[in-house]
Design a protein around this motif. Structure first.
Motif, PDB file in Angstrom:
ATOM      1  N   GLU A  58       1.146  -1.125   0.052  1.00 22.93           N
ATOM      2  CA  GLU A  58       0.020   0.056  -0.121  1.00 22.93           C
ATOM      3  C   GLU A  58       0.888   1.206  -0.029  1.00 22.93           C
ATOM      4  N   PRO A  59       0.401   2.268  -0.734  1.00 21.15           N
ATOM      5  CA  PRO A  59       1.247   3.636  -0.827  1.00 21.15           C
ATOM      6  C   PRO A  59       1.152   4.274   0.505  1.00 21.15           C
ATOM      7  N   SER A  60       2.184   5.066   1.073  1.00 23.00           N
ATOM      8  CA  SER A  60       1.746   5.803   1.988  1.00 23.00           C
ATOM      9  C   SER A  60       0.753   6.951   1.810  1.00 23.00           C
ATOM     10  N   GLU A  61       0.038   7.482   2.752  1.00 26.59           N
ATOM     11  CA  GLU A  61      -0.987   8.451   2.553  1.00 26.59           C
ATOM     12  C   GLU A  61      -0.379   9.934   2.217  1.00 26.59           C
ATOM     13  N   SER A  62       0.835  10.136   2.760  1.00 25.76           N
ATOM     14  CA  SER A  62       1.450  11.419   2.461  1.00 25.76           C
ATOM     15  C   SER A  62       1.718  11.216   0.940  1.00 25.76           C
ATOM     16  N   ILE A 114      -1.436  13.478  19.407  1.00 24.63           N
ATOM     17  CA  ILE A 114      -0.855  12.183  19.785  1.00 24.63           C
ATOM     18  C   ILE A 114       0.555  12.100  19.434  1.00 24.63           C
ATOM     19  N   ASN A 115       1.187  11.167  19.813  1.00 24.92           N
ATOM     20  CA  ASN A 115       2.753  11.069  19.832  1.00 24.92           C
ATOM     21  C   ASN A 115       2.796   9.841  18.735  1.00 24.92           C
ATOM     22  N   PHE A 116       3.956  10.011  18.067  1.00 21.46           N
ATOM     23  CA  PHE A 116       4.149   9.102  16.971  1.00 21.46           C
ATOM     24  C   PHE A 116       5.522   9.332  16.346  1.00 21.46           C
ATOM     25  N   LEU A 117       5.926   8.182  15.568  1.00 18.79           N
ATOM     26  CA  LEU A 117       7.065   8.366  14.523  1.00 18.79           C
ATOM     27  C   LEU A 117       6.928   8.691  13.319  1.00 18.79           C
ATOM     28  N   ALA A 118       8.061   9.197  12.721  1.00 22.36           N
ATOM     29  CA  ALA A 118       8.067   9.699  11.246  1.00 22.36           C
ATOM     30  C   ALA A 118       9.655   9.355  10.610  1.00 22.36           C
ATOM     31  N   TRP A 136       4.884  14.902   6.724  1.00 21.40           N
ATOM     32  CA  TRP A 136       5.007  13.350   7.741  1.00 21.40           C
ATOM     33  C   TRP A 136       5.412  12.350   6.080  1.00 21.40           C
ATOM     34  N   ARG A 137       6.360  11.455   6.449  1.00 18.06           N
ATOM     35  CA  ARG A 137       6.666  10.500   5.612  1.00 18.06           C
ATOM     36  C   ARG A 137       6.964   8.903   6.449  1.00 18.06           C
ATOM     37  N   ALA A 138       6.414   8.048   5.575  1.00 17.43           N
ATOM     38  CA  ALA A 138       6.481   6.631   6.158  1.00 17.43           C
ATOM     39  C   ALA A 138       7.907   6.075   5.837  1.00 17.43           C
ATOM     40  N   ARG A 139       8.249   6.736   4.579  1.00 16.84           N
ATOM     41  CA  ARG A 139       9.751   5.966   4.111  1.00 16.84           C
ATOM     42  C   ARG A 139      10.537   7.389   4.061  1.00 16.84           C
ATOM     43  N   SER A 140      11.945   7.089   4.107  1.00 15.37           N
ATOM     44  CA  SER A 140      12.927   7.909   3.852  1.00 15.37           C
ATOM     45  C   SER A 140      14.417   7.179   3.823  1.00 15.37           C
ATOM     46  N   ARG A 153       0.715  -9.009  11.244  1.00 12.20           N
ATOM     47  CA  ARG A 153       1.835  -8.920  10.206  1.00 12.20           C
ATOM     48  C   ARG A 153       2.179  -7.401  10.124  1.00 12.20           C
ATOM     49  N   TRP A 154       3.261  -6.726   9.545  1.00 12.75           N
ATOM     50  CA  TRP A 154       3.652  -5.633   9.386  1.00 12.75           C
ATOM     51  C   TRP A 154       3.326  -4.915   7.926  1.00 12.75           C
ATOM     52  N   ARG A 155       2.912  -3.688   7.982  1.00  8.62           N
ATOM     53  CA  ARG A 155       2.365  -2.997   6.838  1.00  8.62           C
ATOM     54  C   ARG A 155       3.241  -1.570   6.808  1.00  8.62           C
ATOM     55  N   THR A 156       3.573  -1.001   5.956  1.00  5.79           N
ATOM     56  CA  THR A 156       3.973   0.375   5.929  1.00  5.79           C
ATOM     57  C   THR A 156       3.039   1.390   6.551  1.00  5.79           C
ATOM     58  N   ALA A 157       3.437   2.165   7.525  1.00  6.52           N
ATOM     59  CA  ALA A 157       2.571   3.158   8.116  1.00  6.52           C
ATOM     60  C   ALA A 157       1.747   4.040   7.230  1.00  6.52           C
ATOM     61  N   THR A 158       0.512   4.479   7.534  1.00  8.00           N
ATOM     62  CA  THR A 158      -0.159   5.401   7.012  1.00  8.00           C
ATOM     63  C   THR A 158      -0.576   6.490   7.689  1.00  8.00           C
ATOM     64  N   TRP A 159      -0.886   7.607   7.342  1.00  6.71           N
ATOM     65  CA  TRP A 159      -1.237   8.750   8.227  1.00  6.71           C
ATOM     66  C   TRP A 159      -2.273   8.579   9.048  1.00  6.71           C
TER      67      TRP A 159
END
Length: 459
Positions: A58-62, A114-118, A136-140, A153-159
């Protein structure tokens, strides 16, 4: 008895006996076929393995994100240490996975943020501002923020997913938590299992965002060092100095290399390891006095806490007596020597909320009347609601703390019939038919045949 009649009866009995014998043989063959089924050739017992983390399609929502999964380096013969660990091995595709802390995946003490990671550097641009989706970015680069799904399972985060738990519920201060991890790939270094040493470095930056962006700090290029069964994780910290009470304050911080996690017990496995960073019993000084009463008090490493003091968030990394203190504990981290990851750390207490069960069916006969408290067995302290939410003892009213929890519902399903079931049924029918034919033969022999009128029976 006349001879023709004797012959007729003998023939009938013989036929019945033959039929009975055939039926018995069929039943015996069915019993043999119904025995334990042999394993299919080459079939190995199924092994329970933790789901392997995988990049999400899935693509990131950013808007700045692409739909291409983050690249991974295929393992080479020298990238994975041998089971014997007889010599140092150079690794080039190591993976570091860490959720940092539950508080980093929770709602902040300001209910509106909220608190979160980027991934990469996340900069709201000024004091008192919250981070926008386009910032915000899920990948860099080598860094990906991933979220655990309800299936594990694990999936790339979304906003949108930053505010929800794996089950889709809104996150809270004390749980449920969003369950995100930062994943750094393409780590390079050396692992010597025989000597019990390792040094692996990753290139990349991620940002820890608190209060929605009112305060942020960055973690860059972490390095793992292991020796004598213990390890440390160091990184270059940076970010922007801020003050939540003075929104005019917003200036870049001077980067500094500090120790961000101590790993008191590290066992270098054949493919990697999972370790729990130190916290309980660790002393620290900061902007607020450390609370050392009761159990579970502690701190992240002092250099980490000290560096964050000018950011105004140092007190979130050691115990200060807040109700949310249990959420400050560091989460386990995992290190894999190759892109094929070892089992990721499982959720800790409070990561997964208890399911809500709705059942409008009428009460079963003998069930307690509405409003009556059912007699349930005592619930261990670990299963109490306050423990599941990470709330310390005494923080909830007595009635709520003592409330028992019901066991999860179990769904019963019908299993399809197997070949062994069919064979067993056939064998039962065969035995029954054989017995019936034998009984018929016995009855036929027992029934006398009357002599014709006026004739004399012959001997």
């Amino acid at each position: 008895m006349r001879r023709p009649e004797r012959r007729t009866r003998a023939a009938a009995v013989a036929g019945l006996l033959v039929a009975a014998l055939v039926s018995l043989l069929i039943g015996l063959a069915g019993l043999v076929a119904a025995g334990p089924a042999a394993a299919e050739p080459g079939e190995a017992p199924e092994e329970s393995v933790s789901p392997t983390p995988e990049p999400s399609p899935e693509p990131s929502e950013s808007p700045t994100e692409t739909a291409t999964p983050s690249p991974t380096t295929p393992p080479s013969p020298s990238a994975t240490p041998s089971a014997g660990g007889s010599a140092p091995v150079q690794v080039a595709g190591a993976v570091l996975r860490w959720g940092v802390s539950n508080q980093t995946n929770a709602r902040s003490h300001n209910p509106g943020a909220i608190n979160f990671l980027a991934a990469g550097v996340a900069n709201p641009g000024r004091g008192g501002a919250t981070l926008k989706q386009k910032q915000w970015r899920a990948r860099s680069g080598n860094v990906t923020i991933e979220k655990r799904t309800a299936s594990g399972r694990w999936r790339t985060a979304t906003w949108a997913g930053l505010e929800t738990s794996p089950a889709g519920a809104d996150i809270g201060v004390y749980g449920p938590f969003s369950d995100h991890t930062v994943v750094l790939r393409k780590g390079a270094g050396t692992v010597d299992r025989a000597a019990g040493t390792a040094r692996v470095t990753w290139k990349g930056t991620f940002t820890v965002v608190y209060y929605g962006g009112n305060t942020v700090f960055t973690v860059t290029d972490p390095t793992l060092d292991v020796a004598d069964g213990a390890g440390t994780l160091t990184a270059t910290l940076g970010g922007f100095l801020a003050d939540r009470t003075d929104v005019s304050k917003w200036q870049p911080a001077t980067p500094q290399r500090v120790r961000i996690a101590d790993l008191p017990q590290v066992q270098l496995g054949a493919l990697g390891f999972t370790a729990q960073p130190a916290y309980e019993g660790v002393t620290a000084t900061g902007s607020e006095p450390q609370d050392r009463a009761g159990s579970g008090w502690g701190a992240f490493p002092q250099p980490f806490v000290s560096y964050l003091q000018p950011f105004g968030v140092d007190q979130f990394w050691y115990s200060t007596g807040l109700q949310s203190d249990p959420t400050k504990r560091p989460l386990p981290l995992s290190v894999s020597y190759s892109p094929k990851e070892v089992a990721a750390p499982a959720p800790t207490a409070g990561d997964v909320p208890a399911p809500e069960v709705e059942n409008d069916a009428p009460a079963a006969p003998g069930a307690p009347a509405a409003g009556a408290a059912p007699a349930l067995p005592a619930v261990p302290a670990a299963a109490a609601p306050r423990a599941a939410a990470g709330v310390p003892a005494g923080a909830l009213p007595q009635a709520a703390a003592a409330a028992p929890t019901l066991p999860n519902a179990v769904q019963l399903v019908a299993a399809p019939a197997t070949d062994s079931d069919t064979a067993a049924a056939s064998s039962g029918a065969g035995w029954f038919l054989g017995g019936a034919l034998l009984l018929a033969a016995a009855l036929l022999l027992a029934v006398p045949i009357p002599s014709p009128t006026g004739s004399r029976p012959t001997s």
